[in-house]
Design a protein around this motif. Sequence first.
Motif, PDB file in Angstrom:
ATOM      1  N   VAL A   1       1.742 -29.316   1.976  1.00 61.92           N
ATOM      2  CA  VAL A   1       0.484 -29.873   1.472  1.00 61.92           C
ATOM      3  C   VAL A   1      -0.274 -30.419   2.671  1.00 61.92           C
ATOM      4  CG1 VAL A   1      -0.551 -31.636   0.004  1.00 61.92           C
ATOM      5  CG2 VAL A   1       1.510 -30.438  -0.748  1.00 61.92           C
TER       6      VAL A   1
ATOM      7  N   VAL B   1      -4.149 -35.734  -4.297  1.00 58.16           N
ATOM      8  CA  VAL B   1      -3.801 -34.441  -3.718  1.00 58.16           C
ATOM      9  C   VAL B   1      -4.113 -33.352  -4.741  1.00 58.16           C
ATOM     10  CG1 VAL B   1      -1.955 -33.054  -2.730  1.00 58.16           C
ATOM     11  CG2 VAL B   1      -1.891 -35.525  -2.476  1.00 58.16           C
TER      12      VAL B   1
ATOM     13  N   VAL C   1      -3.387 -29.637  -5.837  1.00 62.36           N
ATOM     14  CA  VAL C   1      -2.346 -28.643  -5.586  1.00 62.36           C
ATOM     15  C   VAL C   1      -2.378 -27.565  -6.675  1.00 62.36           C
ATOM     16  CG1 VAL C   1      -0.795 -30.243  -4.405  1.00 62.36           C
ATOM     17  CG2 VAL C   1      -0.604 -29.954  -6.863  1.00 62.36           C
TER      18      VAL C   1
ATOM     19  N   GLN D   1       3.128 -26.108  -7.830  1.00 64.99           N
ATOM     20  CA  GLN D   1       3.624 -27.067  -6.837  1.00 64.99           C
ATOM     21  C   GLN D   1       3.732 -28.487  -7.372  1.00 64.99           C
ATOM     22  OE1 GLN D   1       0.715 -26.416  -3.611  1.00 64.99           O
ATOM     23  NE2 GLN D   1       2.516 -26.084  -2.338  1.00 64.99           N
TER      24      GLN D   1
ATOM     25  N   VAL E   1       5.623 -31.821  -5.632  1.00 63.79           N
ATOM     26  CA  VAL E   1       4.781 -32.871  -5.057  1.00 63.79           C
ATOM     27  C   VAL E   1       5.095 -34.220  -5.691  1.00 63.79           C
ATOM     28  CG1 VAL E   1       2.390 -33.694  -4.882  1.00 63.79           C
ATOM     29  CG2 VAL E   1       2.936 -31.331  -4.319  1.00 63.79           C
TER      30      VAL E   1
END
Length: 112
Positions: free
Chosen positions: A25, A63, A65, A69, A73
């Motif tokens: 990431v 974040v 994503v 994912q 994460v």
Amino acid sequence: MKIVMAIIKPFKLDEVRDALTALGVHGLTVTEVKGYGRQRGHTEVYRGAEYAVSFLPKVKIEVAVAADQVDKVVEAISTAAKTGQIGDGKIFVLDLEHAMRIRTGETDAAAL
């Protein structure tokens, strides 16, 4: 696509960033925030006077994503941010309808 939002203790930011980087990431947004949860603040003594600190300093990480994912994460953030004490924070996962990279015009998953 999803947005993973985490509220954590400020001193855990570097560990969380390193854990996310290890997953691949490469982009995140960090905001300094104040708030409280179950601990409801605390009292401090300054120059002999006691006063209540109602809002504690926290860090909010966001974040974006891909949907596949998200579990990795969330696990990485929770493992890196955990101290085992009250006030470790929370993680929220929200749907992300559309994303666009301004520089190139890439959209959705390519923009992440």
